[in-house]
Motif scaffolding. Structure first.
Motif, PDB file in Angstrom:
ATOM      1  N   GLU A 169       0.841  -1.208   0.000  1.00 55.27           N
ATOM      2  CA  GLU A 169       0.000   0.000   0.000  1.00 55.27           C
ATOM      3  C   GLU A 169       0.871   1.250   0.000  1.00 55.27           C
ATOM      4  O   GLU A 169       0.602   2.210  -0.724  1.00 55.27           O
ATOM      5  CB  GLU A 169      -0.931  -0.005   1.210  1.00 55.27           C
ATOM      6  CG  GLU A 169      -1.971  -1.108   1.176  1.00 55.27           C
ATOM      7  CD  GLU A 169      -2.768  -1.180   2.464  1.00 55.27           C
ATOM      8  OE1 GLU A 169      -2.823  -0.173   3.209  1.00 55.27           O
ATOM      9  OE2 GLU A 169      -3.359  -2.245   2.721  1.00 55.27           O
ATOM     10  N   THR A 186       2.541   2.090  -3.441  1.00 55.38           N
ATOM     11  CA  THR A 186       1.690   2.465  -4.571  1.00 55.38           C
ATOM     12  C   THR A 186       2.215   3.743  -5.218  1.00 55.38           C
ATOM     13  O   THR A 186       2.586   4.688  -4.529  1.00 55.38           O
ATOM     14  CB  THR A 186       0.236   2.680  -4.089  1.00 55.38           C
ATOM     15  OG1 THR A 186      -0.230   1.471  -3.506  1.00 55.38           O
ATOM     16  CG2 THR A 186      -0.669   3.081  -5.236  1.00 55.38           C
ATOM     17  N   ARG A 187       2.267   3.749  -6.546  1.00 52.91           N
ATOM     18  CA  ARG A 187       2.714   4.894  -7.354  1.00 52.91           C
ATOM     19  C   ARG A 187       4.194   5.226  -7.163  1.00 52.91           C
ATOM     20  O   ARG A 187       4.620   6.325  -7.464  1.00 52.91           O
ATOM     21  CB  ARG A 187       1.843   6.123  -7.109  1.00 52.91           C
ATOM     22  CG  ARG A 187       0.386   5.912  -7.514  1.00 52.91           C
ATOM     23  CD  ARG A 187      -0.475   7.147  -7.453  1.00 52.91           C
ATOM     24  NE  ARG A 187      -0.175   8.088  -6.398  1.00 52.91           N
ATOM     25  CZ  ARG A 187      -0.705   8.075  -5.182  1.00 52.91           C
ATOM     26  NH1 ARG A 187      -1.569   7.151  -4.842  1.00 52.91           N
ATOM     27  NH2 ARG A 187      -0.387   8.994  -4.303  1.00 52.91           N
ATOM     28  N   HIS A 188       4.983   4.297  -6.656  1.00 55.28           N
ATOM     29  CA  HIS A 188       6.433   4.460  -6.550  1.00 55.28           C
ATOM     30  C   HIS A 188       7.113   3.513  -7.537  1.00 55.28           C
ATOM     31  O   HIS A 188       6.656   2.394  -7.734  1.00 55.28           O
ATOM     32  CB  HIS A 188       6.942   4.103  -5.147  1.00 55.28           C
ATOM     33  CG  HIS A 188       6.615   5.111  -4.106  1.00 55.28           C
ATOM     34  ND1 HIS A 188       5.365   5.229  -3.554  1.00 55.28           N
ATOM     35  CD2 HIS A 188       7.385   6.051  -3.513  1.00 55.28           C
ATOM     36  CE1 HIS A 188       5.378   6.198  -2.649  1.00 55.28           C
ATOM     37  NE2 HIS A 188       6.588   6.713  -2.611  1.00 55.28           N
ATOM     38  N   ALA A 189       8.199   3.957  -8.133  1.00 52.37           N
ATOM     39  CA  ALA A 189       9.064   3.052  -8.889  1.00 52.37           C
ATOM     40  C   ALA A 189       9.880   2.272  -7.861  1.00 52.37           C
ATOM     41  O   ALA A 189      10.335   2.846  -6.868  1.00 52.37           O
ATOM     42  CB  ALA A 189       9.984   3.841  -9.809  1.00 52.37           C
ATOM     43  N   CYS A 190      10.055   0.985  -8.090  1.00 46.11           N
ATOM     44  CA  CYS A 190      10.774   0.126  -7.144  1.00 46.11           C
ATOM     45  C   CYS A 190      11.926  -0.592  -7.849  1.00 46.11           C
ATOM     46  O   CYS A 190      11.803  -0.981  -9.008  1.00 46.11           O
ATOM     47  CB  CYS A 190       9.833  -0.928  -6.560  1.00 46.11           C
ATOM     48  SG  CYS A 190       8.460  -0.245  -5.620  1.00 46.11           S
ATOM     49  N   ASP A 243       6.845  -1.740 -10.737  1.00 40.85           N
ATOM     50  CA  ASP A 243       5.956  -1.765  -9.582  1.00 40.85           C
ATOM     51  C   ASP A 243       6.493  -2.755  -8.551  1.00 40.85           C
ATOM     52  O   ASP A 243       7.231  -3.685  -8.888  1.00 40.85           O
ATOM     53  CB  ASP A 243       4.548  -2.188  -9.996  1.00 40.85           C
ATOM     54  CG  ASP A 243       3.862  -1.161 -10.888  1.00 40.85           C
ATOM     55  OD1 ASP A 243       4.213   0.034 -10.799  1.00 40.85           O
ATOM     56  OD2 ASP A 243       2.988  -1.557 -11.680  1.00 40.85           O
ATOM     57  N   ARG A 295       9.458   8.369  -5.853  1.00 40.29           N
ATOM     58  CA  ARG A 295       8.560   9.161  -6.691  1.00 40.29           C
ATOM     59  C   ARG A 295       8.703  10.601  -6.235  1.00 40.29           C
ATOM     60  O   ARG A 295       8.910  10.873  -5.045  1.00 40.29           O
ATOM     61  CB  ARG A 295       7.126   8.686  -6.626  1.00 40.29           C
ATOM     62  CG  ARG A 295       6.373   9.103  -5.384  1.00 40.29           C
ATOM     63  CD  ARG A 295       4.862   8.923  -5.557  1.00 40.29           C
ATOM     64  NE  ARG A 295       4.184   9.673  -4.541  1.00 40.29           N
ATOM     65  CZ  ARG A 295       3.322   9.171  -3.689  1.00 40.29           C
ATOM     66  NH1 ARG A 295       3.021   7.893  -3.743  1.00 40.29           N
ATOM     67  NH2 ARG A 295       2.757   9.930  -2.785  1.00 40.29           N
ATOM     68  N   ASP A 296       8.628  11.507  -7.157  1.00 42.88           N
ATOM     69  CA  ASP A 296       8.733  12.927  -6.834  1.00 42.88           C
ATOM     70  C   ASP A 296       9.884  13.181  -5.859  1.00 42.88           C
ATOM     71  O   ASP A 296      11.010  12.852  -6.146  1.00 42.88           O
ATOM     72  CB  ASP A 296       7.399  13.457  -6.289  1.00 42.88           C
ATOM     73  CG  ASP A 296       6.233  13.179  -7.222  1.00 42.88           C
ATOM     74  OD1 ASP A 296       6.417  13.310  -8.447  1.00 42.88           O
ATOM     75  OD2 ASP A 296       5.153  12.810  -6.735  1.00 42.88           O
ATOM     76  N   LEU A 303      11.934   4.771 -14.599  1.00 43.44           N
ATOM     77  CA  LEU A 303      10.683   5.200 -13.980  1.00 43.44           C
ATOM     78  C   LEU A 303      10.984   6.292 -12.977  1.00 43.44           C
ATOM     79  O   LEU A 303      12.015   6.322 -12.356  1.00 43.44           O
ATOM     80  CB  LEU A 303      10.006   4.020 -13.274  1.00 43.44           C
ATOM     81  CG  LEU A 303       9.685   2.830 -14.163  1.00 43.44           C
ATOM     82  CD1 LEU A 303       9.203   1.671 -13.319  1.00 43.44           C
ATOM     83  CD2 LEU A 303       8.654   3.191 -15.194  1.00 43.44           C
TER      84      LEU A 303
END
Length: 132
Positions: A19, A22-26, A38, A53-54, A131
């Motif tokens: 959770e 979510t929305r993170h490059a891994c 993902d 991310r960001d 990513l």
């Protein structure tokens, strides 16, 4: 050296980690090689997963079915303890280097390392040119 915010998200189950990721490059390495994308649905057979991310960078120390998560946010307005960060620019394994069995697509890639000094130094990573 720059300043950032560090937060300990603590020990958690892999389901909870998913959770958070979510929305993170891994990125992680396991017995099947190096991976970027993902977060894996099942706990990977690895010691660390790095995610970003960001302005957010996550470092997950995997321990069987759980992990310990640290969050470094480069946004000075973020929540957390203010820490000094040393930023280093490096590369992944060079082309032709034979000690590590990774595909050529992962070789000589730009990576940024964010090092937090202290009693328990931490390194966060972001693979560049992939990513975000």
């Amino acid at each position: 050296m720059s300043r950032a915010k560090l937060a300990a998200l603590g020990r958690t189950s892999w389901d909870t980690a998913l959770e958070i990721l979510t929305r993170h490059a891994c990125a992680w390495a396991d017995l099947d090689g190096f991976h970027l994308g993902d977060a894996p649905r099942a706990v990977p057979l690895t010691t660390h997963v790095w995610a970003w991310r960001d302005t957010r960078l996550l470092r997950l120390r995997v321990d069987r079915t759980e992990c310990v998560i640290g969050l470094l946010d480069l946004d000075p307005a973020a929540d957390g303890e203010e820490v000094d960060v040393t930023t280093r620019h490096s590369q992944t394994w060079p082309l032709g280097e034979g000690r590590v069995g990774v595909a050529d697509e992962w070789r000589s890639r730009s990576v940024t390392l964010y090092e937090v000094a202290g009693l328990m130094p931490l390194t966060f990573a972001r693979l560049n040119g992939g990513l975000t």
